[in-house]
Scaffold this motif. Structure first.
Motif, mmCIF file in Angstrom:
data_model
loop_
_atom_site.group_PDB
_atom_site.id
_atom_site.type_symbol
_atom_site.label_atom_id
_atom_site.label_comp_id
_atom_site.label_asym_id
_atom_site.label_seq_id
_atom_site.Cartn_x
_atom_site.Cartn_y
_atom_site.Cartn_z
ATOM 1 N N LEU A 62 0.785 -1.170 -0.097
ATOM 2 C CA LEU A 62 0.191 -0.031 -0.034
ATOM 3 C C LEU A 62 0.811 1.432 -0.079
ATOM 4 O O LEU A 62 1.738 1.321 0.896
ATOM 5 N N TRP A 63 0.885 2.182 -0.865
ATOM 6 C CA TRP A 63 1.455 3.321 -1.065
ATOM 7 C C TRP A 63 0.629 4.548 0.096
ATOM 8 O O TRP A 63 -0.402 4.496 -0.090
ATOM 9 N N LEU A 64 1.576 5.202 0.715
ATOM 10 C CA LEU A 64 1.051 6.383 1.451
ATOM 11 C C LEU A 64 1.698 7.375 1.051
ATOM 12 O O LEU A 64 2.748 7.778 1.348
ATOM 13 N N PRO A 65 1.256 8.231 0.290
ATOM 14 C CA PRO A 65 1.793 9.446 -0.521
ATOM 15 C C PRO A 65 1.627 10.599 0.219
ATOM 16 O O PRO A 65 0.858 10.514 1.163
ATOM 17 N N TYR A 66 2.578 11.553 0.136
ATOM 18 C CA TYR A 66 2.705 12.691 0.981
ATOM 19 C C TYR A 66 1.423 13.726 0.874
ATOM 20 O O TYR A 66 1.106 14.358 1.821
ATOM 21 N N MET A 67 0.610 13.525 -0.239
ATOM 22 C CA MET A 67 -0.412 14.504 -0.309
ATOM 23 C C MET A 67 -1.495 14.216 0.728
ATOM 24 O O MET A 67 -2.198 15.014 1.153
ATOM 25 N N ASP A 68 -1.627 12.790 1.230
ATOM 26 C CA ASP A 68 -2.555 12.581 2.181
ATOM 27 C C ASP A 68 -2.037 13.179 3.622
ATOM 28 O O ASP A 68 -2.878 13.036 4.650
ATOM 29 N N PHE A 69 -0.788 13.459 3.924
ATOM 30 C CA PHE A 69 -0.092 13.840 4.903
ATOM 31 C C PHE A 69 -1.092 15.015 5.479
ATOM 32 O O PHE A 69 -0.871 15.064 6.902
ATOM 33 N N GLU A 70 -1.310 15.811 4.618
ATOM 34 C CA GLU A 70 -2.353 16.850 5.273
ATOM 35 C C GLU A 70 -3.326 16.444 6.266
ATOM 36 O O GLU A 70 -3.755 17.178 6.933
ATOM 37 N N ASN A 71 -3.878 15.403 5.944
ATOM 38 C CA ASN A 71 -4.992 14.662 6.855
ATOM 39 C C ASN A 71 -4.760 14.286 8.025
ATOM 40 O O ASN A 71 -5.299 14.518 8.973
ATOM 41 N N TYR A 72 -3.519 13.657 8.235
ATOM 42 C CA TYR A 72 -3.039 13.005 9.265
ATOM 43 C C TYR A 72 -1.659 13.250 10.052
ATOM 44 O O TYR A 72 -1.498 12.867 10.884
ATOM 45 N N MET A 73 -0.808 14.111 9.425
ATOM 46 C CA MET A 73 0.354 14.901 9.919
ATOM 47 C C MET A 73 0.542 16.058 10.207
ATOM 48 O O MET A 73 0.945 16.890 11.182
ATOM 49 N N TYR A 74 -0.321 17.027 9.221
ATOM 50 C CA TYR A 74 -0.258 18.520 9.285
ATOM 51 C C TYR A 74 -0.851 19.122 10.431
ATOM 52 O O TYR A 74 -1.923 18.814 10.803
ATOM 53 N N ASN A 75 -0.236 19.939 11.311
ATOM 54 C CA ASN A 75 -0.439 20.415 12.470
ATOM 55 C C ASN A 75 -0.992 19.415 13.623
ATOM 56 O O ASN A 75 -1.875 19.890 14.406
ATOM 57 N N LYS A 76 -0.653 18.136 13.540
ATOM 58 C CA LYS A 76 -0.999 17.222 14.480
ATOM 59 C C LYS A 76 -0.033 17.138 15.735
ATOM 60 O O LYS A 76 1.267 17.256 15.154
ATOM 61 N N GLU A 78 1.989 14.710 18.219
ATOM 62 C CA GLU A 78 2.615 13.632 18.259
ATOM 63 C C GLU A 78 1.600 12.390 18.575
ATOM 64 O O GLU A 78 1.553 11.404 17.806
ATOM 65 N N ASP A 79 1.058 12.537 19.458
ATOM 66 C CA ASP A 79 -0.133 11.522 19.835
ATOM 67 C C ASP A 79 -1.299 11.455 18.806
ATOM 68 O O ASP A 79 -1.619 10.518 18.638
ATOM 69 N N GLU A 80 -1.632 12.700 18.439
ATOM 70 C CA GLU A 80 -2.555 12.622 17.329
ATOM 71 C C GLU A 80 -2.141 11.878 16.200
ATOM 72 O O GLU A 80 -2.645 11.111 15.395
ATOM 73 N N TYR A 81 -0.879 12.154 15.470
ATOM 74 C CA TYR A 81 -0.264 11.620 14.524
ATOM 75 C C TYR A 81 -0.090 9.868 14.591
ATOM 76 O O TYR A 81 -0.407 9.281 13.901
ATOM 77 N N ARG A 82 0.287 9.735 16.057
ATOM 78 C CA ARG A 82 0.473 8.218 16.166
ATOM 79 C C ARG A 82 -0.671 7.580 16.435
ATOM 80 O O ARG A 82 -0.950 6.396 15.754
ATOM 81 N N LYS A 83 -1.893 8.016 16.718
ATOM 82 C CA LYS A 83 -3.159 7.526 16.855
ATOM 83 C C LYS A 83 -3.824 7.168 15.304
ATOM 84 O O LYS A 83 -4.125 6.035 14.858
ATOM 85 N N ALA A 110 12.038 16.354 3.519
ATOM 86 C CA ALA A 110 12.289 15.151 4.577
ATOM 87 C C ALA A 110 10.960 15.122 5.570
ATOM 88 O O ALA A 110 10.697 16.072 5.933
ATOM 89 N N TYR A 111 10.438 13.953 5.363
ATOM 90 C CA TYR A 111 9.485 13.618 6.337
ATOM 91 C C TYR A 111 10.038 12.668 7.587
ATOM 92 O O TYR A 111 9.659 11.384 7.889
ATOM 93 N N TYR A 112 11.440 12.945 7.823
ATOM 94 C CA TYR A 112 12.065 12.463 8.760
ATOM 95 C C TYR A 112 13.288 13.384 9.259
ATOM 96 O O TYR A 112 13.315 14.471 8.954
ATOM 97 N N LYS A 113 14.072 13.097 10.379
ATOM 98 C CA LYS A 113 14.915 13.977 10.874
ATOM 99 C C LYS A 113 16.302 13.855 9.903
ATOM 100 O O LYS A 113 16.986 12.783 9.618
#
Length: 385
Positions: A62-76, A78-83, A110-113
């Motif tokens: 399953l591909w998880l593309p960056y466009m969807d990060f707006e829904n579950y990463m952006y302004n979330k 750490e707990d919200e993102y992990r959930k 980068a979506y990592y350190k």
């Protein structure tokens, strides 16, 4: 994963046996235009822990593309993102998914350190999205492959907001031919050794700091067929065949990435997801898929994006699948079939009259394609939704 509309490319694709527009996708870009920011935390590379990667003989990806990060990463938080990640992975596992391709480096970011690239536009927290993905996925027995787009960089506007010490920004300020604009976005030019070195470093940084199970690239190779894109380097090369020269450049990039992966850990997989249309790979992006699929030392697995219905008039699914089976036969390269779950319920305007409504009239088409793949010589399938 994209749908290109550049006129210069379309004119070339029209000569191919299958419609290029069919084979790759790019969902609409988000409206988020906040400036990129450079990561500030210095990363101390992990020691070689002898990590044994988690991979499967038969992938269900399953591909998880960056466009969807707006829904579950952006302004979330750490707990919200992990959930959110736990929910995505739990749902995927329930569907039988065993491998995730996580978009960690989509646009020169980068979506990592990272000590090399700036943070992506949806990466607004202080936590590490990739590490959380790895922790949660591995806890569920799911493999994670870090998905990179080696040549695609930021938009012109985004690049203006980046610090001048960013290596790509330095090249731009120096007016280097190693970086060019195509459709308001910067792209690296793979003709140069310095570019390949940077691409290899991007993979090496991830491999040295994270227990990923694979490195994965998709179909963003040459962004244009325009001869001006790399005219200076081509002239200096003294080559006479532009298409073959560009293929060689991409082959060098792919080989360098493969070697970088294996130099870190021979058990970690390197995979490529090109267009499903074999001819279009050569005509538009100079991607030598026959070499990669049929020759040891370029890829462990290949995932052609066979985003066609059974009734597609130019690239029917079953015959296209058979073409790819022939390419990998006796090569040792695993064949995973990319499927277009995103098309369900949608009109397919590139499929011709016979296949135009297939994805609407046949809601079971993906299940039928999965069954056909399972009964083929392929080693699994991957969903783009």
């Amino acid at each position: 994963m994209k749908k290109l509309t550049v006129l210069s490319i379309i004119s070339v694709i029209a000569l191919s046996s299958c419609s290029f527009e069919e084979t790759s996708i790019k969902p609409s870009e988000s409206s988020v235009t906040e400036p990129y920011t450079q990561n500030e935390t210095f990363i101390q590379p992990k020691e070689n822990t002898g990590y044994t990667p988690l991979n499967f003989t038969n992938q269900a990806g399953l591909w998880l593309p960056y466009m969807d990060f707006e829904n579950y990463m952006y302004n979330k938080s750490e707990d919200e993102y992990r959930k959110e990640i736990k929910k995505i992975l739990s749902d995927a596992k329930a569907e039988g998914i065993n491998t995730i391709y996580f978009h960690v480096h989509p646009n020169g970011d980068a979506y990592y350190k990272s000590d090399i690239f700036p943070k992506g536009i949806y990466y607004t927290g202080d936590y590490d999205p990739l590490q959380i993905m790895l922790d949660e996925a591995h806890n569920m027995g799911i493999s994670v492959h870090a998905w990179l787009n080696p040549l695609r960089m930021q938009t012109v506007e985004q690049m203006e907001n980046l610090p001048d010490d960013f290596i790509v920004k330095k090249w731009i300020n120096e007016k280097s031919p190693m970086i060019k604009i195509v459709n308001n976005r910067w792209y690296l030019n793979p003709a140069y050794e310095e570019v390949n070195e940077l691409i290899s470093k991007s993979a090496d940084e991830i491999l040295k700091n994270y227990n990923v199970d694979g490195i994965h690239i998709d179909d963003y190779f040459y962004p244009t067929t325009d001869t001006e894109f790399d005219a200076e380097a081509f002239k200096a090369s003294n080559s006479s065949d532009l298409s073959q020269w560009r293929q060689n450049n991409i082959n060098n990039m792919v080989k360098s990435l493969y070697d970088t992966v294996k130099n870190n850990n021979k058990k970690i997989k390197f995979g490529i997801s090109p267009q499903g249309n074999i001819n279009a790979n050569y005509n538009s992006q100079y991607a030598d898929v026959k070499l990669w699929a049929g020759t040891e030392g370029y890829a462990d697995y290949i995932i052609p994006q066979i985003y066609f219905g059974f009734e597609n008039e130019t690239c029917p699914f079953e015959s296209t699948l058979k073409e790819w089976e022939k390419l990998v036969k006796d090569s040792g390269t695993s064949l995973i079939i990319g499927l277009a779950e995103y098309k369900l319920g949608e009109e397919d305007k590139w499929a011709g009259a016979a296949g135009e409504l297939e994805w609407i009239e046949n809601p079971d088409i993906i299940n039928q394609q999965i069954e056909l793949v399972k009964n083929s010589s392929a080693n699994g399938y991957a969903l783009y939704r």
